[in-house]
Design a protein around this motif. Structure first.
Motif, PDB file in Angstrom:
ATOM      1  N   GLU A 498       0.830  -1.205   0.000  1.00  0.00           N
ATOM      2  CA  GLU A 498       0.000   0.000   0.000  1.00  0.00           C
ATOM      3  C   GLU A 498       0.865   1.257   0.000  1.00  0.00           C
ATOM      4  N   SER A 499       1.918   1.252   0.820  1.00  0.00           N
ATOM      5  CA  SER A 499       2.798   2.412   0.897  1.00  0.00           C
ATOM      6  C   SER A 499       3.497   2.669  -0.432  1.00  0.00           C
ATOM      7  N   ARG A 500       4.003   1.604  -1.060  1.00  0.00           N
ATOM      8  CA  ARG A 500       4.681   1.767  -2.347  1.00  0.00           C
ATOM      9  C   ARG A 500       3.723   2.279  -3.412  1.00  0.00           C
ATOM     10  N   ASN A 501       2.481   1.810  -3.383  1.00  0.00           N
ATOM     11  CA  ASN A 501       1.487   2.258  -4.352  1.00  0.00           C
ATOM     12  C   ASN A 501       1.184   3.738  -4.163  1.00  0.00           C
ATOM     13  N   GLU A 502       1.076   4.160  -2.904  1.00  0.00           N
ATOM     14  CA  GLU A 502       0.818   5.571  -2.621  1.00  0.00           C
ATOM     15  C   GLU A 502       1.960   6.456  -3.114  1.00  0.00           C
ATOM     16  N   LYS A 503       3.196   5.980  -2.960  1.00  0.00           N
ATOM     17  CA  LYS A 503       4.343   6.765  -3.427  1.00  0.00           C
ATOM     18  C   LYS A 503       4.334   6.908  -4.942  1.00  0.00           C
ATOM     19  N   GLU A 504       3.902   5.859  -5.641  1.00  0.00           N
ATOM     20  CA  GLU A 504       3.829   5.952  -7.093  1.00  0.00           C
ATOM     21  C   GLU A 504       2.721   6.907  -7.525  1.00  0.00           C
ATOM     22  N   VAL A 505       1.582   6.838  -6.843  1.00  0.00           N
ATOM     23  CA  VAL A 505       0.479   7.761  -7.149  1.00  0.00           C
ATOM     24  C   VAL A 505       0.916   9.196  -6.919  1.00  0.00           C
ATOM     25  N   LYS A 506       1.644   9.439  -5.823  1.00  0.00           N
ATOM     26  CA  LYS A 506       2.127  10.793  -5.526  1.00  0.00           C
ATOM     27  C   LYS A 506       3.095  11.269  -6.612  1.00  0.00           C
ATOM     28  N   ALA A 507       3.982  10.384  -7.061  1.00  0.00           N
ATOM     29  CA  ALA A 507       4.921  10.744  -8.121  1.00  0.00           C
ATOM     30  C   ALA A 507       4.184  11.021  -9.426  1.00  0.00           C
ATOM     31  N   ASP A 508       3.122  10.233  -9.735  1.00  0.00           N
ATOM     32  CA  ASP A 508       2.299  10.497 -10.919  1.00  0.00           C
ATOM     33  C   ASP A 508       1.642  11.869 -10.826  1.00  0.00           C
ATOM     34  N   TYR A 509       1.108  12.193  -9.641  1.00  0.00           N
ATOM     35  CA  TYR A 509       0.439  13.476  -9.446  1.00  0.00           C
ATOM     36  C   TYR A 509       1.413  14.633  -9.655  1.00  0.00           C
ATOM     37  N   ASP A 510       2.595  14.517  -9.049  1.00  0.00           N
ATOM     38  CA  ASP A 510       3.592  15.591  -9.188  1.00  0.00           C
ATOM     39  C   ASP A 510       3.996  15.775 -10.640  1.00  0.00           C
ATOM     40  N   THR A 511       4.119  14.677 -11.364  1.00  0.00           N
ATOM     41  CA  THR A 511       4.519  14.756 -12.769  1.00  0.00           C
ATOM     42  C   THR A 511       3.448  15.434 -13.614  1.00  0.00           C
ATOM     43  N   MET A 512       2.198  15.097 -13.356  1.00  0.00           N
ATOM     44  CA  MET A 512       1.104  15.596 -14.189  1.00  0.00           C
ATOM     45  C   MET A 512       0.649  17.005 -13.826  1.00  0.00           C
ATOM     46  N   ASN A 513       0.843  17.407 -12.587  1.00  0.00           N
ATOM     47  CA  ASN A 513       0.219  18.659 -12.125  1.00  0.00           C
ATOM     48  C   ASN A 513       1.186  19.769 -11.757  1.00  0.00           C
ATOM     49  N   THR A 514       2.457  19.540 -11.857  1.00  0.00           N
ATOM     50  CA  THR A 514       3.416  20.614 -11.610  1.00  0.00           C
ATOM     51  C   THR A 514       4.402  20.666 -12.759  1.00  0.00           C
ATOM     52  N   ALA A 515       4.718  21.876 -13.199  1.00  0.00           N
ATOM     53  CA  ALA A 515       5.625  22.045 -14.337  1.00  0.00           C
ATOM     54  C   ALA A 515       7.049  22.231 -13.833  1.00  0.00           C
ATOM     55  N   PRO A 516       7.999  21.526 -14.404  1.00  0.00           N
ATOM     56  CA  PRO A 516       9.394  21.691 -13.980  1.00  0.00           C
ATOM     57  C   PRO A 516       9.973  23.016 -14.475  1.00  0.00           C
ATOM     58  N   VAL A 517      10.998  23.483 -13.816  1.00  0.00           N
ATOM     59  CA  VAL A 517      11.674  24.707 -14.221  1.00  0.00           C
ATOM     60  C   VAL A 517      12.657  24.378 -15.333  1.00  0.00           C
ATOM     61  N   LEU A 518      12.490  25.017 -16.491  1.00  0.00           N
ATOM     62  CA  LEU A 518      13.397  24.784 -17.610  1.00  0.00           C
ATOM     63  C   LEU A 518      14.623  25.671 -17.456  1.00  0.00           C
ATOM     64  N   LYS A 519      15.784  25.128 -17.754  1.00  0.00           N
ATOM     65  CA  LYS A 519      17.035  25.850 -17.554  1.00  0.00           C
ATOM     66  C   LYS A 519      17.678  26.326 -18.842  1.00  0.00           C
ATOM     67  N   THR A 520      17.126  25.914 -19.985  1.00  0.00           N
ATOM     68  CA  THR A 520      17.673  26.332 -21.284  1.00  0.00           C
ATOM     69  C   THR A 520      16.511  26.656 -22.215  1.00  0.00           C
ATOM     70  N   PRO A 521      16.774  27.387 -23.307  1.00  0.00           N
ATOM     71  CA  PRO A 521      15.720  27.632 -24.311  1.00  0.00           C
ATOM     72  C   PRO A 521      15.585  26.491 -25.312  1.00  0.00           C
ATOM     73  N   SER A 522      16.229  25.365 -25.052  1.00  0.00           N
ATOM     74  CA  SER A 522      16.262  24.251 -26.007  1.00  0.00           C
ATOM     75  C   SER A 522      14.886  23.618 -26.194  1.00  0.00           C
ATOM     76  N   PRO A 523      14.435  23.448 -27.441  1.00  0.00           N
ATOM     77  CA  PRO A 523      13.182  22.711 -27.688  1.00  0.00           C
ATOM     78  C   PRO A 523      13.253  21.271 -27.166  1.00  0.00           C
ATOM     79  N   MET A 524      14.459  20.711 -27.138  1.00  0.00           N
ATOM     80  CA  MET A 524      14.636  19.350 -26.648  1.00  0.00           C
ATOM     81  C   MET A 524      14.300  19.263 -25.163  1.00  0.00           C
ATOM     82  N   GLU A 525      14.688  20.273 -24.388  1.00  0.00           N
ATOM     83  CA  GLU A 525      14.379  20.261 -22.957  1.00  0.00           C
ATOM     84  C   GLU A 525      12.876  20.359 -22.735  1.00  0.00           C
TER      85      GLU A 525
END
Length: 791
Positions: A498-525
């Protein structure tokens, strides 16, 4: 003291010495040279004598303390005579055993016994029981023909009287401080058993328990038994406890299978208390394998319960770099046949698809089983287990040479080629005078299965060559420990899931709902930030930003494949080499990071930067690292592929022309004459390209096919095309045609934007559905767990 009857309250059962008496007549003796066990029986409390019931050591008291046996001495029972002689032997310094007996012809009852020194007689090396089989570990020869003995026989009154006594020994006797090592005097007392049981339940091993007993009793001689006896007693305890809990395991597995037929379990042997090994995999574990089963870790060093029973989980790595479960096993028997059975059973549960790579402990038996069951799978030994073993095997070197550990780590983890490792290893063993060390020679002979430079060409889902895999021995950390019994285990096992499943759900949520800070103007990034999970993007971003400190210099060009030397400025001696196929958009680096981890290294990304590759080609985007690794939404995947293919085709065309143009320039500047010819040719080519662009636009209109990749604009474009054909018959001017082209282009671009919006909205809805299904699944699982806890 003639005819004095000695009474000992010893509570013994019949037969005390363990002699398996056979019926003989009054004239015959049944000689029994029985070899006693290495340690006391946990039920009898002693080996070959002593108190069978309580395991106590019985000593005469008062005036009898220094009493020596003599002929005519009487005892209440045979057991009392045996206890007295054993007590006498303890005082003097030798061990005893039962040698022979005589039975009555009338009723078969024993009427005569002989107790002897344990060194009496000689071992028969031609015994029938060893005649037809090879003795792998022959026992030490201890019998030297000693004649010391005590004979007793039963009187008509029921008393037992000493009929013979031989005092002299033909060997040295044992001093008092070593008597506790003699076999017949090694007895575990009741209080000692209680203390051992308590400490064993707390998870302590035999060595630590013996240290506690020595401290408690004030010395090893006062404990009354050895560490071997303690170990055997604990082993028998574990076996009895295990036999009682095995049924609980089977009941749990049957219940889970009844609730969900996709819950897989198997038992080696019969499903009873004589079973040897157990394996199970729940439906989620089996589904996990379909997404992340390319690399697997199998760890048998996880002895996580008070039976010291190997609990062996199969684990992997999910798209967030977190450990994920593929099944579990309890191994009662760690033979080669057991591992072969387990691996075949696990493979069957995983639909018969073997992994690309597997990591196990360094064990010859496991290696043989892996070779049999997974012949095509790359087998790696966990180098961290080898490092841990190194501290044990080379402890004297660690103490004498504090720098050895750092040098060993550098040799294994930081060498960048096979040649460099071989040279470094030779310097290491010579520098510390370890060339002849047996264990180092053993691991060196297996170097291709644990040293990173030999393994970089295979996928192991690790982000760094030097890191420890998170999946190793960590999935159940914090839930299962050495004091856990099997009854508690499955509750803690479910909480860990159960704990491992919750950690994966939390990681999915963070990935889908928060935008990372981009450090370059590269289209690849930007592309990577929208495709990778958060943790994987951050790791990719580190490599991308790292390209800013690198220089990529072309060293070889054979038209199709270009070789680049990539290094930091001024550090050419630490260079990596990248081979780049421009037409196929494929690059390989000497560091082999992509092959090992599935992420491109900074060296390849540096070459992409200087060759103007703006986006990641699709073959470098492993789905197992993307945010949609578990998703069954095909629309989004296809849309991404279409978009990526468009970018790739544009990039391929750009790089091909750029490559040819550089060759043209190199030739054109060699002389003034070639320069003039090249410049005139470029001007002619520029006019032809401009004419081709203009002709392509007119052809598109004449055929009524404007931007055919968008179905929503086709109908409108065909209608407009008919109007243009009529207009062209009325001699439309060229300006009117260009104006109409611009209008149609605007309409197509507008339709394209609408399609993108519709697609994004549809994907958002589908993603919400997937998330909702996952949340419902978690709630259902929580309800099941709550109901089980309530019951």
């Amino acid at each position: 003291m003639d005819n004095e009857i000695l009474e000992f309250d010893i509570g013994l059962g019949g037969g005390g010495g363990g002699v398996g008496g056979r019926d003989v007549d009054d004239d015959g003796l049944d000689i029994d040279d029985d070899e006693m066990a290495d340690s006391p029986s946990p039920t009898s409390g002693g080996a070959g004598g002593g108190a069978a019931g309580s395991g106590e050591i019985y000593l005469p008291e008062g005036d009898l303390l220094d009493l020596e046996p003599y002929e005519g001495m009487e005892f209440e029972s045979e057991e009392a005579a045996k206890a007295f002689y054993n007590s006498y032997a303890r005082r003097v310094g030798f061990s005893t055993r039962v040698s022979s007996s005589r039975r009555s012809r009338r009723d078969g009852a024993i009427i005569q016994r002989q107790f002897v020194c344990a060194k009496e007689g000689f071992r028969n090396l031609n015994e029938k029981r060893t005649k037809d089989r090879e003795i792998k570990r022959p026992r030490t020869i201890t019998r030297v023909g000693c004649k010391a003995s005590l004979s007793v026989k039963m009187q008509d009154s029921g008393k037992w009287v000493v009929s013979g006594f031989v005092r002299e020994h033909n060997h040295e006797l044992v001093p008092p401080d070593q008597v506790h090592c003699l076999r017949s005097h090694r007895q575990i007392s009741g209080p000692a058993k209680t203390l051992i049981d308590t400490l064993q339940a707390a998870g302590m091993g035999p060595r630590r328990i013996m240290s506690a007993l020595v401290k408690e009793y004030g010395g090893i001689s006062k404990v009354g038994f050895t560490e071997v006896d303690c170990r055997n007693y604990m082993r028998n305890n574990r076996q009895r406890s295990l036999e009682g809990d095995i049924q609980l395991v089977l009941d749990y597995l049957r219940q889970m299978h009844a609730e969900n037929p996709n819950f897989f379990f198997a038992v080696q042997g019969d499903e009873d208390q004589s079973m040897s090994n157990v394996f199970w995999a729940d439906p989620k574990a089996r589904l996990n394998y379909t997404y992340f089963g390319d690399t697997v870790t199998f760890d048998t060093t996880y002895r996580s319960n008070r039976y010291r029973l190997p609990f062996a989980p199969f684990t992997g790595v999910n798209h967030h770099g977190q450990p994920v479960l593929f099944g579990c096993a309890f191994l009662i028997n760690e033979s080669e046949a057991s591992f072969v059975w387990l691996f075949k059973t696990w493979l069957m549960a995983m639909s018969g698809r073997p992994p690309v790579s597997i990591t196990t402990d360094h064990d010859v038996v496991i290696r043989t089983a892996v070779t049999q069951v997974f012949p095509e799978t790359r087998h790696r030994f966990c180098k961290w287990h080898i490092f841990k073993k190194c501290q044990e095997k080379l402890s004297h070197v660690f103490l004498k040479h504090p720098c050895f550990e750092a040098d060993f780590h550098k040799c294994v983890n930081l060498t960048e080629s096979i040649e460099e490792f071989e040279s470094c290893w030779l310097s290491l063993v010579d520098g510390y005078n370890l060339r002849d060390h047996e264990w180092l020679q053993t691991i060196y002979s297996a170097r291709k299965q644990w040293v990173p430079v030999y393994l970089r060409d295979t996928f192991f889902a690790e982000m760094s060559i030097t890191q420890r895999s998170d999946s190793m021995n960590s999935y159940f950390d914090g839930y299962v420990n050495a004091s856990t019994n099997l009854n508690q285990f499955f509750k803690l096992y479910e909480k860990a899931l159960e704990s491992r499943n919750e950690k994966e759900v939390k990681a999915d949520y963070d990935t889908m709902n928060t935008a990372p800070v981009l450090k370059t103007p590269s289209p690849m990034e930007k592309q990577a930030s929208e495709l990778y999970t958060r943790k994987l993007f951050i790791r990719f971003q580190e490599e991308l930003v790292g390209t800013l400190t690198l220089m990529a210099t072309k060293t070889e060009d054979d038209e199709e494949v270009i070789t680049y030397q990539v290094s930091k400025f001024g550090e050419d001696h630490k260079a990596n080499y990248v081979k780049f196929n421009v037409l196929e958009m494929k690059a390989t680096c000497s560091c082999q990071m992509f092959e090992f981890s599935g992420l491109l290294c900074r060296h390849v990304l540096g070459v992409f930067r200087v060759t103007n590759v703006l986006t990641l080609p699709s073959h470098y985007l492993l789905k197992r690292w993307t945010r949609n690794a578990r998703s069954s939404v095909i629309l989004e995947e296809r849309a991404t592929i279409v978009y990526t293919n468009y970018l790739e085709s544009h990039t391929v065309r750009y790089n091909t022309l750029r490559h040819e143009a550089f060759k043209f320039v190199d030739e054109g500047v060699k002389s003034l004459e070639t320069y003039d010819v090249a410049r005139d040719a470029l001007q002619v080519a520029a006019k032809k390209v401009a004419h081709a662009i203009k002709s392509e636009g007119r052809t598109s209109l004449a055929n009524g096919r404007v931007r055919r990749n968008l179905a929503s604009g086709v109908s409108r474009a065909n209608s407009t095309s008919d109007d243009l054909e009529r207009s062209s018959r009325e001699h439309m001017s060229e300006d009117d045609v260009d104006k109409k082209i611009r209008e149609l282009t605007g309409e197509v671009e507008s339709a394209n934007r609408k399609c993108e919006v519709y697609r994004a909205n549809l994907l958002s809805v589908l993603k919400d559905i997937e998330d909702h299904k996952l949340q419902l699944s978690i709630k259902v699982q929580n309800i099941k767990i709550s109901m089980k806890d309530g019951l």
